[in-house]
Design a protein around this motif. Sequence first.
Motif, short mmCIF file in Angstrom:
data_model
loop_
_atom_site.label_atom_id
_atom_site.label_comp_id
_atom_site.label_asym_id
_atom_site.label_seq_id
_atom_site.Cartn_x
_atom_site.Cartn_y
_atom_site.Cartn_z
N TRP A 1 13.06 27.84 88.21
CA TRP A 1 13.63 27.94 86.87
C TRP A 1 14.70 26.89 86.60
O TRP A 1 14.81 26.35 85.51
CB TRP A 1 14.19 29.35 86.69
CG TRP A 1 15.14 29.45 85.56
CD1 TRP A 1 14.83 29.51 84.24
CD2 TRP A 1 16.57 29.46 85.65
NE1 TRP A 1 15.96 29.57 83.48
CE2 TRP A 1 17.04 29.54 84.33
CE3 TRP A 1 17.48 29.43 86.70
CZ2 TRP A 1 18.40 29.58 84.04
CZ3 TRP A 1 18.82 29.47 86.41
CH2 TRP A 1 19.27 29.54 85.10
N ILE B 1 12.02 28.30 78.50
CA ILE B 1 11.63 29.29 79.50
C ILE B 1 12.63 30.43 79.53
O ILE B 1 12.32 31.56 79.85
CB ILE B 1 11.56 28.58 80.88
CG1 ILE B 1 10.40 27.61 80.91
CG2 ILE B 1 11.50 29.55 82.00
CD1 ILE B 1 9.06 28.25 81.15
N THR C 1 3.60 25.11 87.15
CA THR C 1 4.26 26.43 87.14
C THR C 1 4.23 27.08 88.51
O THR C 1 5.07 27.90 88.84
CB THR C 1 3.60 27.39 86.13
OG1 THR C 1 2.19 27.35 86.34
CG2 THR C 1 3.95 27.03 84.73
N LYS D 1 9.33 34.60 82.94
CA LYS D 1 8.43 33.83 82.09
C LYS D 1 7.48 32.98 82.94
O LYS D 1 6.27 32.92 82.67
CB LYS D 1 9.27 32.96 81.14
CG LYS D 1 8.48 32.15 80.14
CD LYS D 1 7.73 33.02 79.14
CE LYS D 1 8.58 33.38 77.92
NZ LYS D 1 7.85 34.24 76.97
#
Lengths: 337, 583, 291, 110
Positions: A238, A265, A233, A275
């Motif tokens: 994204w 997500i 992460t 997120k």
Amino acid sequence: MELLAQAADFGTYGKWMPPNLSVRGGAIDQLIEILHYFMAVLFVGWGIFFVYCLVRFRSGKGGSAQYHPVKGKASKYAEVGVAIFEAVLLLGFSMPVWGEYKNDPPPADKRVEVRAIGEQFQWNFHYPGPDGKFGRTNAKFIDNVSNTIGLDPDDPNGKDDIQTIGALHLPVGRPIYVRITSKDVIHSFAIPTMRVKQDAIPGMEVPVWFQIKEGATTANLLKSKSMNEDFDTAKTNWYRVRHLVASKDYADKSGQIILAEGAGIGLSRDAGEKKLKQLREAGIDSINMHPENPLEVICAQLCGNSHFKMKAQLYTYDDAGFEAWKKSTVPEVIEEF
Amino acid sequence: MSDHSHELPFWKKYIFSVDHKVIGIQYTVTALLFLAFGFGLMLVMRYQLAYPNQPLPGVFASVLSEPVVGEVTVNEATGETGKVLTGDGYNAFGAMHGTIMVFLAIVPLAVGGFGNFVLPLQCGAPDMAFPRLNMASYWTYLCGGILMLFGFFVKGGAANSGWTSYPPLSLIATTGQTIWLLGMVILITSSLLGSVNFIVTAVQLRVQGLSFFRLPFFVWAQLVTSFLLLLAFPPLEAAGLLQLMDRVAGTSFFDPGGLIISGVERNSAGGGSPLLWQHLFWFLAHPEVYVLILPGLGIIAEVIANNTRKPLWGYKSLVYSAIFLGFMSFIVWAHHMYLTGMGTTLSTFFQATTMIISVPSVIILTCLVISLWGARIRFNTPMLFALSFLPMFAIGGLTGLPLGLTASDIHLHDTYYVIGHFHYVVAPGTIFAMFAGVYYWYPKASGRMMNEWLGRIHWFGSFVFINAVFMPFFFLGMAGVLRRQFDQTETLHGAAVQGLTVMATWGAIGLALAQIPFVINFFWSMFAGQRVGANPWKATTLEWTAPSPPPHGNFDAVPVVARGPYEYSVPGESEDFSMQATA
Amino acid sequence: MSATVIPYDVKPHPLTGMYNGKFGIWLFLASEIMLFGALFSTYVLLRVGAPEGTWPIAGSPTTRGDNILQVPLAALNTAFLITSSVTMVLAWANLKMGSFKKGQQFLLVTVLLAGAFLVVKYFEYNSKLHHYAVTFNEHFDRDGVESKSFKGLTQAGTEKTIHYLWGHVEETKKDADGAIQSYLFMPDHDTSHGGEGHEPKAVEIHPAEIARMTTFGPGGSSFLGCYFVITGLHGLHIVGGIVVMLWFLLTGSKMWKTQPDKYANRIECTGLYWHFVDLVWIFLFPVLYLL
Amino acid sequence: MGSSAHEIQGHLKKYYMVFGALLVLTGVTVAVAEFHVSIGMAIVVALFVASIKGTLVACYFMHLMEEKSMLIWILALCALFFLMLLLVPMFTIGEQDAGLMERMRGLSPN
């Protein structure tokens, strides 16, 4: 299952070619691979000669250039070699694959037949139903909600037909025969994971056929271990994960779940970035994710402003699953008439 | 011969000039402007591709307006908005980028610009065979180009059905498509006028002693190119007329009938064939590839011969290969249409011709690289561009193989692999050749050299960044990412390789910055470059016999040719070059 | 204007045997062959691929163009063009023999014949643009006028009966808002009820009954599209030829006094173009009208 | 090249003969069409006659017979490409009809 694990290695999705799940796709991949080795050999060999010349014959070294042309047959041999190898590729690899692709349709009684009708910007699919016969279609019956293909309600052959929008359901291990056409502009029916691509041209219907590898059902693919990928992460953006969902629940320190199993997500960048930030703040460095649905049908020919969004989900089943799906769908459709 | 030129008023001398050199420079400058414009369109598209649906940066946002861009809310709290490219805007930019680069930038630059300026000089001719036709050709081109750009201002924006304009999509497109078709018809007319002129000049206006096999390779390349333009363009002109009729007069040449557009049946008699357009289009568009590359190869051959200081290796093979290439390019066109439902017979024929056409390309590249053997290579700016052309053109050519074979084409068709392939031929290929040509002939056109160091910076930046733009395309294509996608992350496999797209975009931005030294150099050298005489490169061909810049009428005395084009380092001569013209 | 002298401007080049202008015009004609070639290719492809019974227009008894075109007019036009080709070559021959006046006269005759061709073409086009084909939603029978029917494959592949009438619109009735209320339609002899001997009667048709109504203009069928585009482009070539010939008759003829050879050469080039236009028509006539 | 005045005088008779032949052949085409022979026959006759007429115009009015070979080669090349353009699209239809494709079936499945 080992074969499948290799084939469906979604962890490497995008590193070279997409995983190949069709029986015939391997031959295509093999040709592409051979071609690239061939190209690499030619290019590197040529490049070494080129760079050697640049260094050896630079003007700084002085002396004068040779007026008389260098003699030697090496270049002729190389050219003839290239030509012969190209002929081998053409006759030995490309033509057999294409011949099978074009001339060798599976017998009508053994294949699963489906029609794919392109439209701005969705794929409509038409199954013949239990009687194996497609119903007549006519433009005047087209209804954009329940009858996108214009199935004639008066045709007995069409009573049990199945129509789906944006979802293609297929069995594995059986020959599949897709008849492709279009309602409006030229589209192209493409499934990257099956190495299938065919233009959908209005006014004509062109068939393609392929067979999905045994075991490559959607359910299996989702279970396949190799499909889970650890995403860091801290580094992931994204875009990379927008079509992936979590393989298990992720909670923050207080125990509140921030990313539930099967949840994505987020489909917009704003939501997605938020997120990811949330996860990072909760001290979660990496998450196990897999595609929400691993198989897609896309459109490979420019068809208008939303061309890039024109895709359908592909669901694959074993025989029992496919029959179950058909049973679940057929009555519903009939009721609509 | 030249003493009358001062009598001409300014507008006749520089604007409505019939002098091939002025027209050549007009073509070059106009085409370079179009090149920059097409590049700008590409930058906007690349930004959208790397950062889908993110607001465009200030420069672009301030120039662009509806319907190309739409408003989005950037920050919900403050209500701040930004502009993003729309799907239609992206398609319009894509279609116009292709059209502008091919028909308004590279062909006019390669043929109209360099061909016009250099070909009569290399033939020893006082001008083109038809000087006024030459002028008409330029002005037709300019009108067609301006009309094309006008498409951006009509309702619905410019043509947005791709540069290939496949019907039926193009039949139901907005007015911009009609403008596109009209523009194409005018541009084709311009090309036809030009090609007639070129052929007659190269055949009839060669001076005494300049036999066909003493012509510089550049002239041969232009001659073959002109034949391609002459014979391949008319079918597209016909196709353009037919599509125009389909759009404005209700005919149905490309409409099979019964089309349901957004739920409504299109009113037409039907009976047409969408594939007919593809045949007529690719009948032009494949030879067009060689129209783009042959003049480039011609320039490269000139520059390499000059800077290796030795004769080109296999001059005759080069000439025969170029002719064969031109001929074969007419019979490979349907390899763009494998996936339209083509069967085995035709596809075998077209695969075979496609493989055959690769052979002369290989021969040309081999001849050029073997020419380096035993040379004394001068690494000046034109030569750097010419040398880097070779490997990049090789990459472009080699990656054509998987696309020319039907089986591998199934996976690679219409993916970024295709984009990578033809851009390697045209962008790092032809455009590098064009830069080599600009640096090489600039002293002839202006009488001044371009700055060498700025040139080298320009070359280095361009070489690095152009590969950064196009190399990722092959990997994107392998991964199955399709071309003409507004946002590749909409698909699973596209999202997985978004990083490569971001890389290509930053490559493009770098490439844009790398052109700054060139622009400075181009204008600065016009006034402050080092003055040179007739033959600064110590070259052999006829254009270097004329003064720099050549006056109207070109030569002080009609030259007589005594030897071949590339007599460098002839044993026993006092200089390492022997000019074609006898003194 | 310019001091440069272009070699082989008037004298033929030893290699090609042609002066620049003649070589240029031949190359131009080569490109014209490809232009018309693409259009012929279009015609052939559409014809071969046409669903049964839709060529030249849905409902015609055979696939021949003369079902809807007038052969006598086209034959007359063929004669005009052939004659104009002869007068063109005679104009050049007389100029070459030094007779300016006779050359000019033959050139004038050529222009007049070209003009006559265009006049005939105008009447042909005009009759097509005022002739209608109406396709009805279902069988039509009113006031003794009955639609003809034709069974064919639709583009959608299903067999479909088409009910149609050919004829002329005598009057279009509109309401106050300008919306069309009905057409007063006069069917052609051969499509009116009763066949030979009966006077055709006009009948009122309402828009709601009509599936598609077109003239025999370019949008009428793919054959008519080909017909209008190819003959239209050919017609434009005729117009272009007339403009050039008029220029050489009037302003351009001054050149005769200073450079008679060059003037004759230019007429020769114009002639080559003109014979090509004639040649295209020689193929167009049978292909469009008789096959 | 019929360049001298005398030579051209000799050509004039030829032009009138060609003119006559063209008119007669036009008559033949129309007449054959009137007989309503079979379509295949009509195509062959009409195109054959048209080819003769075209050849006459090209050879005599356009003096193609007197031109040097270079021009003939250029026109032959042009003719070759013309044939390709004419035939290849037709072959695609042929292949489709051979059963690989059900043309013109459009939306209809059976």
